[in-house]
Design a protein around this motif. Structure first.
Motif, short mmCIF file in Angstrom:
data_model
loop_
_atom_site.label_atom_id
_atom_site.label_comp_id
_atom_site.label_asym_id
_atom_site.label_seq_id
_atom_site.Cartn_x
_atom_site.Cartn_y
_atom_site.Cartn_z
N LEU A 1 21.23 -17.04 33.35
CA LEU A 1 21.50 -18.46 33.12
C LEU A 1 22.79 -18.68 32.33
O LEU A 1 23.51 -19.67 32.55
CB LEU A 1 20.32 -19.11 32.39
N MET B 1 15.29 -17.29 39.52
CA MET B 1 14.66 -18.47 38.92
C MET B 1 13.30 -18.76 39.56
O MET B 1 12.33 -19.12 38.86
CB MET B 1 15.57 -19.68 39.09
N HIS C 1 11.31 -25.46 32.83
CA HIS C 1 12.63 -24.96 32.46
C HIS C 1 13.29 -24.22 33.63
O HIS C 1 14.43 -24.51 34.01
CB HIS C 1 12.49 -24.03 31.26
N TYR C 2 12.55 -23.29 34.25
CA TYR C 2 13.15 -22.48 35.32
C TYR C 2 13.39 -23.30 36.59
O TYR C 2 14.40 -23.11 37.27
CB TYR C 2 12.26 -21.28 35.61
N GLU D 1 16.45 -25.58 35.89
CA GLU D 1 17.68 -24.77 35.87
C GLU D 1 18.06 -24.37 37.29
O GLU D 1 19.25 -24.36 37.65
CB GLU D 1 17.47 -23.53 35.00
N LYS E 1 19.73 -27.31 39.01
CA LYS E 1 21.13 -27.49 38.61
C LYS E 1 22.04 -26.52 39.37
O LYS E 1 23.11 -26.92 39.87
CB LYS E 1 21.27 -27.28 37.10
N LEU F 1 15.70 -32.55 30.25
CA LEU F 1 16.27 -31.55 31.15
C LEU F 1 16.86 -32.22 32.39
O LEU F 1 17.92 -31.81 32.88
CB LEU F 1 15.21 -30.54 31.54
N ILE G 1 20.76 -32.10 33.81
CA ILE G 1 21.16 -31.77 35.19
C ILE G 1 22.05 -32.86 35.77
O ILE G 1 23.10 -32.59 36.37
CB ILE G 1 19.91 -31.57 36.06
#
Length: 621
Positions: free
Chosen positions: A307, A326, A344-345, A348, A351, A393, A397
């Motif tokens: 990341l 991910m 979270h994963y 991410e 994004k 989050l 993004i």
């Protein structure tokens, strides 16, 4: 004049013949060809002879006379079918590893001086009485063998007496057991370069504890975990094409001492952690749970490196490897119930997909497989998770995408918000372009995309997933309007959209046209009853989800649909018990309907179903 070479070839052809050793006793005694028809051959019937049948013949060599010896089939086809039926009845194929692990645990728990005689179906463990190699004792097999077991009678399926005292396995105890208990966490020596240095991770191979268990865990992942992710039994799934080969290649690189980057190590350790966690739910003891936690820590350590450098220029890691890493970490977090980590994963990954994946002008089949896996996982997770950290989050993004200046045609909003549409029926009849189909990551726009892969991977029509996405988006607009001073959607528009969604959901019928997929792959082994049962449960659960989140109706009104979902779930239970396997797609309707069950009897039924699923599903949670 004839050609001599052709005459020689004709002579060789006329004199050559095939030899069969499966003929009946009468034909073999008369040295004539037998057609091997059972129970009596046609040749004996033509000559009005008594067919002697087909007998087992075992040859014992007393001396080497230079003559060829031929192997005979010991059992008839019927006896072999009975034997296979007995073995699969005693221990189903998908439970074999769990049974072997249970036998291993019992052996480890037994005292060294205790006698071991454990049998579970066709598998067993016993302690051999061995002799010193210096004795060089030869075991003589008697000519008159004991009667063969009746495979229709399990009690007769026993080892012969002479095997228990055999010295043929004298050195067996010196071999390394594949089920050996994993080493402690400190056995894995992992040194990773932190941010600001090289983004590759270096694995110290001073010990072989990883290699000892990796093969077993990868095999368990392939045979026991992957079948729960898809209703199809072909080997063209994303896990067979992408995830499993990547983990195997990483294991091979580790074995020969090559350097492996952090993305591939994340996939490797994450896959092993999933498998170990799943294995823990099928066995007793804590060793596999501890092993799973150790592996997850190593996967997380490498995931942080990925990341930190996912968007670096020049590129440090391959795009597909990053997305696979991910998704693997999100799946790893699902197995142990770490919901915040799943958020979270997944976010991410979104994004990175929006900044590196969607801008690609041409997307390969493997790339689209990964994007479909992400979208499927994200939409389901969004429907049942209400984490307060997700909003921050999502803003991160959105800001990252906006600041990058990346513009992608056909892309959807970076958060679950509504897009304008007037007539839902007309919108669903529209055919999406390639750009719209590939770049509408979270199915914000209704419509049909012929090249969709959701039916091919998960057995779920894209229309159903699109409806679920629309319900989530409308519910988010409702919650925003209730918390904000100025609602973004008027009451009139909200009711109009809600009515359109309700009508379409109630009238929706799943499509059975799933045999020929968008890739042209013919799926021959689909259990259609299982697939239709799952889709029916999903349909009724979607209606329950709509009424609770959009209109917040009293659960009493929804009890008939809850009862329907329960009936489909118990129908799938019967399919699972008969060997059809358990699917991840049943968990969502079970959760949605189970939350609304009011009658104590109905609640107990859902509780019993979840207990059943925890024992039979390939996944841990």
């Amino acid at each position: 004049m004839d050609d001599p070479l052709r005459l020689a070839e004709a002579t060789d052809t006329s004199t050559s013949r095939t030899r069969s050793f499966g003929g009946c006793g009468t034909c073999r005694a008369r040295h004539i060809k037998c057609d091997e028809t059972r129970p009596t051959c046609t040749t004996c019937e033509v000559y009005n002879l008594v067919c002697d049948g087909y007998h087992r013949r075992i040859f014992f060599d007393e001396e080497d006379d230079g003559k060829a010896r031929y192997r005979q089939v010991l059992f008839t086809d019927e006896e072999r079918e009975q034997m296979n039926g007995l073995m699969t009845k005693e221990v189903p194929f998908r439970r074999a590893i769990a049974v072997l692990t249970g036998i291993e645990n019992e052996c480890e728990a037994a005292e060294s001086s205790a006698e071991i005689d454990i049998f579970r179906g066709p598998f067993g463990a016993f302690k051999l009485v061995t002799k010193e190699l210096a004795d060089q004792e030869v075991i003589h097999i008697p000519r008159t063998t004991s009667p063969f077991p009746d495979f229709a009678n399990p009690e007769s399926f026993q080892l012969p007496d002479w095997l228990e005292t055999s010295s043929l396995f004298a050195d067996y105890e010196t071999q390394v057991s594949p089920m050996e208990s994993p080493g402690p966490a400190q056995d894995y020596q992992l040194a990773a370069h932190r941010q600001g240095t090289d983004a590759n991770s270096i694995l110290n191979l001073s010990d072989t504890s990883i290699l000892q268990d990796a093969s077993l865990l990868l095999k368990h992942y392939a045979n026991n975990y992957i079948p729960s992710l898809t209703p199809f039994r072909h080997t063209k799934t994303p896990w067979h094409i992408l995830f499993l080969p990547n983990a195997k290649n990483t294991l091979a690189s580790i074995a020969i001492g090559e350097q492996v980057d952090a993305a591939n190590l994340t996939i490797f350790f994450g896959t092993l952690s999933i498998s170990a966690q799943n294995l823990h739910h099928h066995t007793s003891g804590q060793k596999w749970s501890t092993h799973a936690n150790d592996l997850k820590e190593r996967a997380q350590e490498n995931a942080r490196i990925v990341l930190n450098h996912a968007l670096d220029r020049p590129k440090r890691f391959k795009y597909k490897s990053i997305i696979m890493a991910m998704l693997t970490m999100a799946q790893t977090s699902m197995t142990d119930g770490s919901w915040d980590q799943i958020d979270h994963y997944l976010l991410e990954a979104e994004k990175i997909i929006r900044l590196r994946g969607l801008p690609k002008p041409s997307k390969s089949r493997k790339l689209r497989l990964l994007h479909h896996c992400y979208s499927y996982m994200r939409i389901f997770h969004e429907s049942v998770s209400f984490s307060s950290t997700r909003l921050n989050l999502q803003r991160t993004i959105r800001d990252a995408v906006e600041k990058s200046g990346v513009i992608v045609r056909g892309t959807d909003p970076s958060s679950f918000r509504l897009i304008p549409w007037e007539d839902l029926d007309e919108k669903f009849r529209e055919i999406k372009t390639r750009e719209q189909g590939e770049n509408d990551l979270l199915l914000a726009g209704p419509g049909k995309w012929p090249a969709t892969m959701y039916p091919e991977i998960f057995g779920v029509p894209e229309t159903w997933l699109n409806l679920l996405s629309q319900v989530i988006r409308l519910a988010n607009e409702k919650e925003t309007a209730e918390s904000a001073d100025e609602p973004t959607l008027s009451l009139k528009d909200f009711l109009r959209r809600a009515k359109a969604l309700e009508t379409y959901i109630l009238r929706w019928e799943y499509s059975n046209n799933l045999v020929t997929t968008s890739s042209g792959l013919q799926i021959m082994e689909v259990d259609w009853i299982m697939l239709e049962t799952m889709q029916s449960a999903l349909h009724h659960a979607l209606a329950i989800y709509f009424y609770r989140r959009i209109h917040d109706v009293d659960p009493v009104v929804l009890q008939p649909k809850v009862q329907k979902v329960k009936e489909y779930l118990f129908a799938c239970k019967q399919i699972c018990e008969s060997g059809g396997g358990f699917l991840d797609g049943w968990m969502w309707p079970a959760f949605i309907a189970g939350c609304e069950a009011l009658d104590p009897t109905l609640q107990e039924a859902f509780t019993a179903w979840f207990e059943f699923s925890s024992r039979h599903t390939k996944k841990g949670h």
